[in-house]
Design a protein around this motif. Structure first.
Motif, mmCIF file in Angstrom:
data_model
loop_
_atom_site.group_PDB
_atom_site.id
_atom_site.type_symbol
_atom_site.label_atom_id
_atom_site.label_comp_id
_atom_site.label_asym_id
_atom_site.label_seq_id
_atom_site.Cartn_x
_atom_site.Cartn_y
_atom_site.Cartn_z
ATOM 1 N N MET A 174 52.585 36.039 27.871
ATOM 2 C CA MET A 174 51.469 35.138 27.743
ATOM 3 C C MET A 174 50.354 35.597 28.669
ATOM 4 O O MET A 174 50.589 35.848 29.841
ATOM 5 C CB MET A 174 51.908 33.729 28.135
ATOM 6 N N ARG A 175 49.148 35.685 28.150
ATOM 7 C CA ARG A 175 47.992 36.078 28.953
ATOM 8 C C ARG A 175 47.156 34.833 29.242
ATOM 9 O O ARG A 175 46.681 34.187 28.339
ATOM 10 C CB ARG A 175 47.164 37.124 28.239
ATOM 11 N N LEU A 176 46.981 34.541 30.509
ATOM 12 C CA LEU A 176 46.184 33.390 30.901
ATOM 13 C C LEU A 176 44.706 33.728 30.963
ATOM 14 O O LEU A 176 43.867 32.856 30.898
ATOM 15 C CB LEU A 176 46.625 32.895 32.282
ATOM 16 N N PHE A 177 44.389 35.000 31.098
ATOM 17 C CA PHE A 177 43.012 35.411 31.314
ATOM 18 C C PHE A 177 42.714 36.635 30.475
ATOM 19 O O PHE A 177 43.390 37.638 30.566
ATOM 20 C CB PHE A 177 42.805 35.735 32.803
ATOM 21 N N GLN A 178 41.728 36.533 29.656
ATOM 22 C CA GLN A 178 41.260 37.666 28.872
ATOM 23 C C GLN A 178 39.912 38.075 29.445
ATOM 24 O O GLN A 178 39.039 37.235 29.621
ATOM 25 C CB GLN A 178 41.085 37.274 27.397
ATOM 26 N N ARG A 179 39.734 39.343 29.741
ATOM 27 C CA ARG A 179 38.492 39.804 30.352
ATOM 28 C C ARG A 179 37.266 39.365 29.561
ATOM 29 O O ARG A 179 36.262 39.010 30.128
ATOM 30 C CB ARG A 179 38.497 41.314 30.478
ATOM 31 N N SER A 180 37.339 39.389 28.249
ATOM 32 C CA SER A 180 36.177 39.032 27.442
ATOM 33 C C SER A 180 35.933 37.529 27.413
ATOM 34 O O SER A 180 34.881 37.090 26.997
ATOM 35 C CB SER A 180 36.354 39.563 26.021
ATOM 36 N N GLY A 181 36.897 36.719 27.847
ATOM 37 C CA GLY A 181 36.765 35.289 27.726
ATOM 38 C C GLY A 181 36.478 34.551 29.014
ATOM 39 O O GLY A 181 36.506 33.341 29.042
ATOM 40 N N GLY A 182 36.200 35.246 30.088
ATOM 41 C CA GLY A 182 35.955 34.543 31.342
ATOM 42 C C GLY A 182 35.384 35.467 32.391
ATOM 43 O O GLY A 182 35.071 36.620 32.135
ATOM 44 N N THR A 183 35.253 34.929 33.562
ATOM 45 C CA THR A 183 34.754 35.675 34.703
ATOM 46 C C THR A 183 35.797 36.712 35.115
ATOM 47 O O THR A 183 36.982 36.379 35.206
ATOM 48 C CB THR A 183 34.504 34.705 35.879
ATOM 49 N N PRO A 184 35.376 37.950 35.371
ATOM 50 C CA PRO A 184 36.343 38.953 35.837
ATOM 51 C C PRO A 184 36.979 38.515 37.163
ATOM 52 O O PRO A 184 36.299 37.930 38.013
ATOM 53 C CB PRO A 184 35.494 40.205 36.038
ATOM 54 N N VAL A 185 38.260 38.800 37.304
ATOM 55 C CA VAL A 185 38.985 38.402 38.499
ATOM 56 C C VAL A 185 39.574 39.646 39.167
ATOM 57 O O VAL A 185 40.204 40.469 38.510
ATOM 58 C CB VAL A 185 40.118 37.401 38.164
ATOM 59 N N THR A 186 39.370 39.734 40.477
ATOM 60 C CA THR A 186 39.954 40.808 41.269
ATOM 61 C C THR A 186 40.855 40.191 42.327
ATOM 62 O O THR A 186 40.438 39.289 43.060
ATOM 63 C CB THR A 186 38.872 41.654 41.964
ATOM 64 N N VAL A 187 42.092 40.680 42.386
ATOM 65 C CA VAL A 187 43.027 40.280 43.430
ATOM 66 C C VAL A 187 43.069 41.424 44.430
ATOM 67 O O VAL A 187 43.343 42.565 44.060
ATOM 68 C CB VAL A 187 44.439 39.999 42.870
ATOM 69 N N THR A 188 42.774 41.112 45.677
ATOM 70 C CA THR A 188 42.780 42.108 46.740
ATOM 71 C C THR A 188 44.008 41.887 47.598
ATOM 72 O O THR A 188 44.280 40.764 48.030
ATOM 73 C CB THR A 188 41.511 41.988 47.611
ATOM 74 N N LEU A 189 44.736 42.967 47.841
ATOM 75 C CA LEU A 189 45.905 42.928 48.710
ATOM 76 C C LEU A 189 45.572 43.708 49.972
ATOM 77 O O LEU A 189 45.285 44.899 49.912
ATOM 78 C CB LEU A 189 47.116 43.550 48.008
ATOM 79 N N VAL A 190 45.566 43.019 51.098
ATOM 80 C CA VAL A 190 45.314 43.651 52.390
ATOM 81 C C VAL A 190 46.669 43.867 53.058
ATOM 82 O O VAL A 190 47.421 42.913 53.269
ATOM 83 C CB VAL A 190 44.420 42.771 53.291
ATOM 84 N N GLY A 191 46.979 45.111 53.354
ATOM 85 C CA GLY A 191 48.269 45.423 53.955
ATOM 86 C C GLY A 191 48.190 46.674 54.792
ATOM 87 O O GLY A 191 47.096 47.117 55.171
ATOM 88 N N LYS A 192 49.354 47.228 55.082
ATOM 89 C CA LYS A 192 49.408 48.479 55.832
ATOM 90 C C LYS A 192 50.632 49.264 55.399
ATOM 91 O O LYS A 192 51.605 48.688 54.887
ATOM 92 C CB LYS A 192 49.427 48.228 57.337
ATOM 93 N N PRO A 193 50.608 50.567 55.609
ATOM 94 C CA PRO A 193 51.752 51.397 55.240
ATOM 95 C C PRO A 193 53.003 50.985 56.022
ATOM 96 O O PRO A 193 52.921 50.591 57.190
ATOM 97 C CB PRO A 193 51.311 52.810 55.643
ATOM 98 N N GLY A 194 54.151 51.044 55.335
ATOM 99 C CA GLY A 194 55.427 50.755 55.977
ATOM 100 C C GLY A 194 55.740 49.277 56.127
ATOM 101 O O GLY A 194 56.697 48.910 56.786
ATOM 102 N N CYS A 195 54.961 48.430 55.515
ATOM 103 C CA CYS A 195 55.134 46.976 55.614
ATOM 104 C C CYS A 195 55.974 46.498 54.429
ATOM 105 O O CYS A 195 55.513 46.552 53.292
ATOM 106 C CB CYS A 195 53.755 46.322 55.626
ATOM 107 N N HIS A 196 57.203 46.040 54.686
ATOM 108 C CA HIS A 196 58.072 45.622 53.580
ATOM 109 C C HIS A 196 57.546 44.367 52.890
ATOM 110 O O HIS A 196 57.694 44.212 51.676
ATOM 111 C CB HIS A 196 59.513 45.433 54.049
ATOM 112 N N LEU A 197 56.905 43.465 53.620
ATOM 113 C CA LEU A 197 56.314 42.295 52.980
ATOM 114 C C LEU A 197 55.156 42.704 52.070
ATOM 115 O O LEU A 197 54.937 42.093 51.024
ATOM 116 C CB LEU A 197 55.825 41.287 54.029
ATOM 117 N N CYS A 198 54.436 43.752 52.474
ATOM 118 C CA CYS A 198 53.349 44.268 51.639
ATOM 119 C C CYS A 198 53.896 44.842 50.342
ATOM 120 O O CYS A 198 53.302 44.656 49.269
ATOM 121 C CB CYS A 198 52.544 45.327 52.393
#
Length: 95
Positions: free
Chosen positions: A1-25
């Protein structure tokens, strides 16, 4: 199921801030990637240890990585909940 279609709404960017070697990342990356694939959101990753990383954000986020942002707004830290991320992406897509 797709909740968001690029043509049907505002573009969304998810940014992940992390660091190398981080298991939670690594855990967060897997969830963010899967939810982005379902919803059509774009994913970007930022390395908090990079020389060009914003010093103010580094001070704010250092103890909380991984940090996720949805369209530049802070969403979560340490752990990513799939359902909560889906809802945040859907809301951001609606504008």
């Amino acid at each position: 199921m797709r909740l968001f279609q690029r043509s049907g709404g505002t573009p969304v960017t998810v940014t992940l801030v992390g660091k190398p070697g981080c298991h939670l990342c690594d855990d967060a990356r897997a969830i963010v990637s899967a939810v982005a694939a379902e919803t059509g959101a774009t994913v970007e990753e930022l390395d908090i240890t990079a020389e060009d990383f914003d010093p103010a954000q580094k001070a704010e986020y250092w103890e909380q990585i991984p940090v996720t942002l949805v369209n530049g707004r802070r969403h979560d830290f340490w752990r990513v909940d799939r359902d909560r991320l889906r809802k945040a992406i859907a809301q951001a897509a609606r504008g």
